[in-house]
Design a protein around this motif. Structure first.
Motif, PDB file in Angstrom:
ATOM      1  N   LEU A  70       0.808  -1.237  -0.104  1.00 24.45           N
ATOM      2  CA  LEU A  70      -0.166  -0.019   0.054  1.00 24.45           C
ATOM      3  C   LEU A  70       0.800   1.198  -0.001  1.00 24.45           C
ATOM      4  O   LEU A  70       0.334   2.311  -0.534  1.00 24.45           O
ATOM      5  CB  LEU A  70      -1.113   0.017   1.419  1.00 24.45           C
ATOM      6  CG  LEU A  70      -1.960  -1.144   1.393  1.00 24.45           C
ATOM      7  CD1 LEU A  70      -2.626  -0.908   2.693  1.00 24.45           C
ATOM      8  CD2 LEU A  70      -2.814  -1.287   0.096  1.00 24.45           C
ATOM      9  N   LEU A  71       2.132   1.384   0.523  1.00 25.21           N
ATOM     10  CA  LEU A  71       2.711   2.428   0.516  1.00 25.21           C
ATOM     11  C   LEU A  71       4.262   2.434  -0.024  1.00 25.21           C
ATOM     12  O   LEU A  71       4.553   3.497  -0.552  1.00 25.21           O
ATOM     13  CB  LEU A  71       3.124   2.646   2.183  1.00 25.21           C
ATOM     14  CG  LEU A  71       1.759   3.048   3.157  1.00 25.21           C
ATOM     15  CD1 LEU A  71       2.074   3.171   4.573  1.00 25.21           C
ATOM     16  CD2 LEU A  71       1.081   4.230   2.443  1.00 25.21           C
ATOM     17  N   ALA A  72       5.171   1.464   0.162  1.00 26.53           N
ATOM     18  CA  ALA A  72       6.451   1.338  -0.155  1.00 26.53           C
ATOM     19  C   ALA A  72       6.507   0.814  -1.599  1.00 26.53           C
ATOM     20  O   ALA A  72       7.797   1.307  -1.996  1.00 26.53           O
ATOM     21  CB  ALA A  72       7.241   0.682   0.859  1.00 26.53           C
ATOM     22  N   LYS A  73       5.929  -0.025  -2.142  1.00 25.71           N
ATOM     23  CA  LYS A  73       6.409  -0.470  -3.532  1.00 25.71           C
ATOM     24  C   LYS A  73       6.850   0.288  -4.569  1.00 25.71           C
ATOM     25  O   LYS A  73       7.716  -0.094  -5.114  1.00 25.71           O
ATOM     26  CB  LYS A  73       5.045  -1.246  -4.034  1.00 25.71           C
ATOM     27  CG  LYS A  73       5.216  -1.979  -5.149  1.00 25.71           C
ATOM     28  CD  LYS A  73       4.032  -2.920  -5.802  1.00 25.71           C
ATOM     29  CE  LYS A  73       4.264  -3.488  -7.045  1.00 25.71           C
ATOM     30  NZ  LYS A  73       3.078  -4.234  -7.549  1.00 25.71           N
ATOM     31  N   ASN A  74       6.135   1.545  -4.545  1.00 27.33           N
ATOM     32  CA  ASN A  74       6.698   2.300  -5.757  1.00 27.33           C
ATOM     33  C   ASN A  74       7.693   3.576  -5.291  1.00 27.33           C
ATOM     34  O   ASN A  74       7.661   4.429  -5.872  1.00 27.33           O
ATOM     35  CB  ASN A  74       5.438   2.967  -6.479  1.00 27.33           C
ATOM     36  CG  ASN A  74       4.452   1.727  -7.213  1.00 27.33           C
ATOM     37  OD1 ASN A  74       5.266   0.965  -7.973  1.00 27.33           O
ATOM     38  ND2 ASN A  74       3.362   1.897  -7.211  1.00 27.33           N
TER      39      ASN A  74
END
Length: 295
Positions: free
Chosen positions: A121-125
């Motif tokens: 939800l937060l870190a992937k990109n």
């Protein structure tokens, strides 16, 4: 049947073959292999599947452009259903970990689940993406060690459970480092890679393989060499041609080659037969990857 196939594609079901080896290698390193270990491995699989479903839910708009054949953008699975699957699998994984290993296992499983969701939800990109995913795999290894050693190194009274986590930390860091290389490459599956990236991940793979060797022993040596040879060759091909197709192939090799690394770590801890069994998941995973992509 088609509904089950869609769900299997959503959670990348065959890729779960790479998951139990995390727990097994952690338990072996900690001297904590016992009747609780299979249940902890099952909890790990459930949390992995939850992460895959949450990943597709979070990426549903991007996938509509880049991968319209995926279950959500193709309309085969509704976004709300995918989110429900992710939440249900997370709850089931945490419940199983707690039932098998009590508070000690829950103390690792809860941060593991939070890190998985945080990545999706937060870190992937973000720039932190590969490090967060690496942390997921490292915690997964420590889940196997969370219940503590069943014996001390002298075969007598077991030391506190925290000692097991310390003993499993090198294995956790090794798996985490491998995961960083795969995740860093996966971010270039659509656009292709700059040659600096495969050069860095290839160096990382060589270091990971060397770390997995431990003391001279033919079983971990053979398994680590097999891991490095297959995954390293795929990255070398990216160096020669950093196209999206070559990057995706290298990512697939990194995912399906992980059991060989886990097997080497398990064998290094003295569980040679179990290490070979863990590594045997690698060729099966490669066959199943032809049916359902692990990426």
């Amino acid at each position: 049947m088609s509904r089950l196939a869609d769900l299997a594609e959503l959670v990348r079901a065959p890729a779960a073959l790479t998951v139990p080896g995390d727990v097994l290698s952690g338990a072996a390193a900690a001297g904590a292999l016992d009747r609780r270990t299979p249940a902890l491995a099952g909890a790990s699989v459930l949390l992995y599947w939850a992460g895959m479903a949450a990943n597709d839910w979070a990426d549903r708009r991007l996938d509509a452009v880049e991968r319209p054949e995926r279950p959500i953008p193709s309309g085969r699975i509704r976004p709300a259903a995918a989110l429900g699957v992710a939440a249900g699998l997370t709850a089931a994984g945490l419940a199983l970990a707690g039932a098998a290993g009590g508070r000690r296992a829950a103390a690792v499983a809860v941060p593991l689940a939070a890190t998985i969701w945080g990545y999706d939800l937060l870190a992937k990109n973000t720039a932190a993406g590969p490090a967060v995913m690496a942390a997921c795999r490292g915690l997964d290894v420590l889940l196997g060690a969370s219940v503590g050693p069943t014996r001390g190194r002298d075969g007598r009274k077991a030391p506190p459970a925290a000692h097991g986590l310390v003993r499993a930390l090198p294995a956790a860091l090794t798996v985490a480092a491998h995961t960083w290389t795969v995740t860093a490459l996966s971010r270039r599956e659509v656009s292709g890679a700059d040659r600096r990236l495969p050069r860095a991940t290839l160096a990382g793979t060589a270091l990971v393989a060397a770390t997995a060797l431990g003391r001279p022993d033919p079983v971990p040596v053979a398994l680590a060499a097999g891991y490095a040879g297959r995954y390293g060759a795929a990255q070398a091909r990216v160096l020669a041609d950093p196209s999206p197709a070559r990057v995706r192939a290298a990512v697939g090799a990194g995912i399906t080659g992980l059991p060989a690394l886990q097997g080497a770590l398990t064998a290094r801890a003295g569980a040679r037969v179990l290490g070979l069994a863990v590594a045997a998941a690698a060729p099966l995973g490669r066959r199943l990857a032809r049916l359902i992509s692990p990426t």
